[in-house]
Write an enzyme that holds these catalytic residues in place. Structure first.
Site, PDB file in Angstrom:
ATOM      1  N   THR A  15      57.356   8.578  47.036  1.00 59.22           N
ATOM      2  CA  THR A  15      57.365   7.359  48.044  1.00 59.22           C
ATOM      3  C   THR A  15      58.399   7.392  48.879  1.00 59.22           C
ATOM      4  O   THR A  15      59.534   8.118  48.721  1.00 59.22           O
ATOM      5  CB  THR A  15      57.290   6.224  47.177  1.00 59.22           C
ATOM      6  OG1 THR A  15      58.770   6.136  46.521  1.00 59.22           O
ATOM      7  CG2 THR A  15      56.375   6.027  45.861  1.00 59.22           C
ATOM      8  N   ASP A  16      58.193   6.546  49.878  1.00 58.33           N
ATOM      9  CA  ASP A  16      59.333   6.423  51.024  1.00 58.33           C
ATOM     10  C   ASP A  16      60.156   5.427  50.809  1.00 58.33           C
ATOM     11  O   ASP A  16      60.059   4.663  49.483  1.00 58.33           O
ATOM     12  CB  ASP A  16      58.459   6.335  52.502  1.00 58.33           C
ATOM     13  CG  ASP A  16      57.594   5.145  52.367  1.00 58.33           C
ATOM     14  OD1 ASP A  16      57.522   4.318  51.705  1.00 58.33           O
ATOM     15  OD2 ASP A  16      56.987   5.082  53.324  1.00 58.33           O
ATOM     16  N   GLN A  17      60.954   4.851  51.551  1.00 59.25           N
ATOM     17  CA  GLN A  17      61.910   3.776  51.325  1.00 59.25           C
ATOM     18  C   GLN A  17      61.136   2.225  50.983  1.00 59.25           C
ATOM     19  O   GLN A  17      61.643   1.569  50.291  1.00 59.25           O
ATOM     20  CB  GLN A  17      62.884   3.620  52.410  1.00 59.25           C
ATOM     21  CG  GLN A  17      63.841   2.664  52.387  1.00 59.25           C
ATOM     22  CD  GLN A  17      64.854   2.621  53.435  1.00 59.25           C
ATOM     23  OE1 GLN A  17      64.568   3.344  54.714  1.00 59.25           O
ATOM     24  NE2 GLN A  17      65.932   1.986  53.464  1.00 59.25           N
ATOM     25  N   VAL A  20      55.889   3.170  49.297  1.00 59.15           N
ATOM     26  CA  VAL A  20      54.554   3.748  49.677  1.00 59.15           C
ATOM     27  C   VAL A  20      54.465   5.264  49.449  1.00 59.15           C
ATOM     28  O   VAL A  20      55.537   5.930  49.818  1.00 59.15           O
ATOM     29  CB  VAL A  20      54.032   3.259  51.016  1.00 59.15           C
ATOM     30  CG1 VAL A  20      52.976   3.822  51.451  1.00 59.15           C
ATOM     31  CG2 VAL A  20      54.120   1.743  50.961  1.00 59.15           C
TER      32      VAL A  20
END
Length: 140
Positions: A15-17, A20
Site C-alpha cells: 500500500t501507499d501512504q 491504498v
C-alpha cells in the site's frame, strides 16, 4: 468458460501512504491470477519455461474503479478472454474486501522460443494446452 479465483490478503508493504494498494501491485496480482488459472486447467507455466518457451506480456490494460485497502482480502478473478492458437488475452476482475469491483483488466501474451524470442504456435507445440484454452475461453 472457466473463471479462476485467487485471494490475496493485502499486506502493508503493498500500500501507499494512504493505505491504498499501490497501482503497480495489481499487475503482480494479475500474474498470480494467470498462474492460478493455468494450474486449474491442469498445466504449469514453469514446465513451459523448462521446455524453452516463454510467454511475455505484449499489451496490458488496467482500469481502476475503487480502492483496495490494507487489511482487506482482495479476490482476483481470471479467465481466457480470447485465444487464437498464438495470442492469448486474459481477462481480470479484482474485488476489494467489500466485494466492490476495484479493478478490471486484460493482458495479451504470445509464446516465444526462449533463445530467439520468435513466436510459436501453441496449437502445434502444446496441443493439450491448445485444447484446454479452446474449451475454456470466453464464448464469442
Amino acid at each position: 468458460m472457466h473463471i479462476a479465483e485467487h485471494q490475496i490478503e493485502v499486506r502493508y508493504a503493498e500500500t501507499d501512504q494512504m493505505g491504498v494498494v499501490y497501482h503497480a501491485n495489481y499487475l503482480v496480482w494479475m500474474e498470480l491470477g494467470r498462474t492460478q488459472l493455468i494450474r486449474e486447467l491442469g498445466f504449469e507455466y514453469a514446465q513451459m519455461e523448462a521446455d524453452g518457451i516463454l510467454s511475455p506480456v505484449i499489451d496490458i490494460q488496467v482500469s481502476y474503479k475503487t480502492p483496495v485497502r490494507y487489511g482487506q482480502v482482495a479476490i482476483i478473478k481470471t479467465w481466457i478472454e480470447s485465444y487464437d492458437g498464438i495470442r492469448v488475452v486474459y481477462g481480470y476482475e479484482i474485488f476489494n474486501g467489500n466485494q466492490d469491483l476495484a479493478v478490471t483488466g486484460q493482458s495479451s501474451h504470445v509464446c516465444v522460443k526462449k533463445e530467439s524470442f520468435r513466436p510459436i504456435s501453441i496449437k502445434r507445440l502444446f496441443p493439450d494446452w491448445h485444447e484446454a484454452y479452446e474449451k475454456n475461453k470466453k464464448p464469442v
